[in-house]
Design an enzyme around this catalytic site. Structure first.
Site, PDB file in Angstrom:
ATOM      1  N   GLY A  91       2.985  82.587 -24.918  1.00 50.27           N
ATOM      2  CA  GLY A  91       2.685  83.592 -25.948  1.00 50.27           C
ATOM      3  C   GLY A  91       3.000  83.101 -27.346  1.00 50.27           C
ATOM      4  N   LYS A 114       0.767  81.337 -38.391  1.00 50.14           N
ATOM      5  CA  LYS A 114       1.635  80.451 -37.609  1.00 50.14           C
ATOM      6  C   LYS A 114       2.859  80.161 -38.481  1.00 50.14           C
ATOM      7  CE  LYS A 114       0.753  76.149 -35.042  1.00 50.14           C
ATOM      8  NZ  LYS A 114      -0.436  75.389 -34.596  1.00 50.14           N
ATOM      9  N   GLY A 127      10.914  80.351 -34.530  1.00 52.27           N
ATOM     10  CA  GLY A 127       9.814  81.146 -35.070  1.00 52.27           C
ATOM     11  C   GLY A 127       9.203  80.575 -36.337  1.00 52.27           C
ATOM     12  N   ARG A 185      -7.464  82.017 -24.797  1.00 54.48           N
ATOM     13  CA  ARG A 185      -7.217  80.691 -24.222  1.00 54.48           C
ATOM     14  C   ARG A 185      -7.363  80.767 -22.707  1.00 54.48           C
ATOM     15  NH1 ARG A 185      -2.915  78.954 -28.067  1.00 54.48           N
ATOM     16  NH2 ARG A 185      -2.875  80.553 -29.675  1.00 54.48           N
ATOM     17  N   ASP A 255      -2.875  76.455 -22.442  1.00 55.17           N
ATOM     18  CA  ASP A 255      -2.700  77.423 -23.539  1.00 55.17           C
ATOM     19  C   ASP A 255      -3.295  76.901 -24.840  1.00 55.17           C
ATOM     20  OD1 ASP A 255      -0.386  75.666 -22.995  1.00 55.17           O
ATOM     21  OD2 ASP A 255       0.371  76.418 -24.892  1.00 55.17           O
ATOM     22  N   ASP A 265      -4.976  74.237 -32.136  1.00 56.44           N
ATOM     23  CA  ASP A 265      -3.597  73.738 -32.125  1.00 56.44           C
ATOM     24  C   ASP A 265      -3.495  72.247 -32.414  1.00 56.44           C
ATOM     25  OD1 ASP A 265      -2.403  76.104 -31.987  1.00 56.44           O
ATOM     26  OD2 ASP A 265      -1.595  75.928 -29.983  1.00 56.44           O
TER      27      ASP A 265
END
Ligand code: AMP
Ligand code: MG
Length: 486
Positions: A91, A114, A127, A185, A255, A265
């Protein structure tokens, strides 16, 4: 209501349609926001006022703070196979889906952050994201887009004014604002399938996810099996396009594999300099699982995991809900990956070489020559059209033999052929040493080299004076390593 609140017309169709697959969440505050780069062309494409985004309230919007009432920012849930090992709960640990915009072409696009702080999926992570890796994603995704390769885009990078800790020491923090056809995804389907099957789960969520994904990405599919076929074909084409420009994704976990067929990504990715299928750049890929030459197999493996997730729905479409028949049907569709991939590769290589017809044997022999003599992959094709390729080989005889075979296959119009080759073979790619240089300078406050690099790679096929350094193979042969410490 401030100006910024009216800037974006955000919808939340994902959050509404699939509440079991996300958690409403809020972006963390940023002590001293500073806009580092804004993608004006992309803002225009999205129908968003770029000048307003540069204003303080606009920058707050890019950080997920000033949002319209219609927005419901969420952290998306997904599972995934990471280097072959299944993780049931990954996640968005440091990311948020702000919502969806309809762009000027009428397409629904995700707006996503992000580096926006810890979420319930953060596990041990902080994070956060650092300026360097977020600018890296910005530059490389822009290059990929300019190369005509389906990809998520970068709208902006905002420095937060916060220091974050990484292996290298304290680094400036940043938030990337990313735009994607969606963030669905393979791992999203894996998560939904597990949830559907669990006793205290959410029955029907897999079906709802498939409906949402079909509607959004593959509306032509008339069944889940047809949807699966569309995803297999989109991924086969995507990976062929990577291979044709020497792109190594570096972390092809399920993912990080999209349903839309966009590249997503940009972590430890990099472009080949010298051609070698065994090339691995990522420091964490010690086994070479995601080496350049393994990418088609890795994508196919990921698509097999998607088939497993979709199996109950595929079986339900069959007359008697037969699982064995569903496995057979999905296996047949997955078998089409190789055919599609090879077709795109053969056509793409023919175009790169100026041939009117694919010639797999000629291509295989060339690639072996490039590998054996450590020739720069990108430079080779431009040198070939310019008639100077022989200079790139230390042992010229085998190349001359190969070139004579190719010559015999070339169309009569040599000038037209060379021009057509130059339209598909880039002069400029984001070469690793230049990316590193630009990011090092940016991290200490000088964005000049970064902006110059982005300008160059945004127009990859047009050779321009004064840019030789951007086209050259790196001066030293030190193996390049990329770190996931993003
Ligand atoms: P990635 O390698 O970027 O595809 O990320 C893999 C998983 O790790 C995802 O679930 C991310 O959200 C999570 N992740 C990566 N970095 C962080 C971080 N600094 N904080 C929290 N979660 C993270
Ligand atoms: Mg990821």
């Amino acid at each position: 209501m401030t100006v910024a609140r009216t800037l974006l017309d955000l919808d939340d169709s994902y959050a509404r349609a699939l509440p079991a697959l996300s958690v409403p969440w809020t972006a963390a505050p940023a002590p001293e926001p500073r806009l580092l780069v804004l993608n004006e062309a992309l803002a225009t494409e999205l129908g968003v006022d770029a000048d307003a985004l540069r204003e303080p309230a606009g920058v707050e919007t890019l950080l997920g703070h000033e949002l319209p009432e219609s927005a419901t920012p969420v952290a998306q849930a997904y599972a995934g196979h990471q280097f072959g090992g299944y993780q049931p709960r990954l996640g968005d640990g440091r990311a948020l889906l702000l919502g969806e915009l309809t762009d000027t072409a009428g397409q629904r696009r995700d707006l996503h952050l992000k580096g926006s702080g810890r979420t319930p999926f953060a596990r041990g992570g902080d994070g956060r994201a650092a300026v360097g890796p977020m600018l890296r994603e910005y530059a490389i995704s822009e290059a990929m887009h300019a190369l005509g390769i389906p990809t998520t885009r970068s709208l902006a990078v905002v420095a937060t004014g916060e220091e974050i800790l990484r292996e290298q020491g304290p680094l400036p923090g940043a938030v990337l604002c990313r735009v994607a056809a969606s963030h669905l995804r393979v791992g999203t389907f894996q998560y939904a399938a597990a949830l559907d099957a669990s006793p205290d789960g959410a029955p029907g969520v897999l079906r709802a996810l498939a409906d949402h994904a079909m509607d959004r990405h593959h509306p032509g599919a008339d069944s889940v099996l047809g949807f699966y076929r569309a995803v297999v074909h989109a991924q086969a084409e995507l990976v062929a396009r990577w291979m044709l420009v020497g792109f190594v994704h570096g972390v092809m976990n399920t993912d990080n594999t999209t349903i839309s067929g966009e590249t997503i990504d940009y972590g430890p990715c990099a472009f080949l300099d010298v051609f070698d299928p065994a090339t691995v750049f990522s420091s964490i890929d010690s086994g070479g699982r995601y080496a350049y030459g393994n990418q088609p197999a890795a994508a196919q493996w990921n698509l097999a995991r998607l088939a497993e997730a979709l199996l109950p729905l595929i079986a339900a479409e069959l007359p008697d809900g037969d699982t064995d028949a569903a496995v057979q049907a999905a296996t047949d569709v997955l078998g089409g990956f190789a055919t599609e991939y090879q077709r795109h590769m053969a056509d793409g290589m023919a175009a790169k070489l100026g041939l009117s017809r694919p010639d797999p044997e000629l291509v295989a022999d060339l690639l072996e020559l490039l590998r054996a003599q450590r020739v720069d992959f990108t430079s080779f094709f431009r040198a070939l059209s310019a008639g100077t390729a022989r200079d790139l080989f230390t042992d010229r005889a085998p190349f001359e033999d190969w070139a004579a075979r190719r010559d015999a296959l070339l169309p009569a119009d040599r000038a037209g052929t060379a021009a057509a080759m130059d339209r598909v073979n880039p002069v400029y790619i984001p070469r690793n040493h230049l990316v590193e240089e630009a990011l090092t300078a940016a991290t200490t406050g000088d964005l000049g080299p970064f902006h110059r690099l982005v300008d160059v790679v945004r127009d990859p096929f047009t050779e321009r004076p004064g840019l030789d350094a951007y086209a050259a193979t790196p001066p030293d042969a030190v193996p390049y390593v990329t770190f996931c410490g993003t």
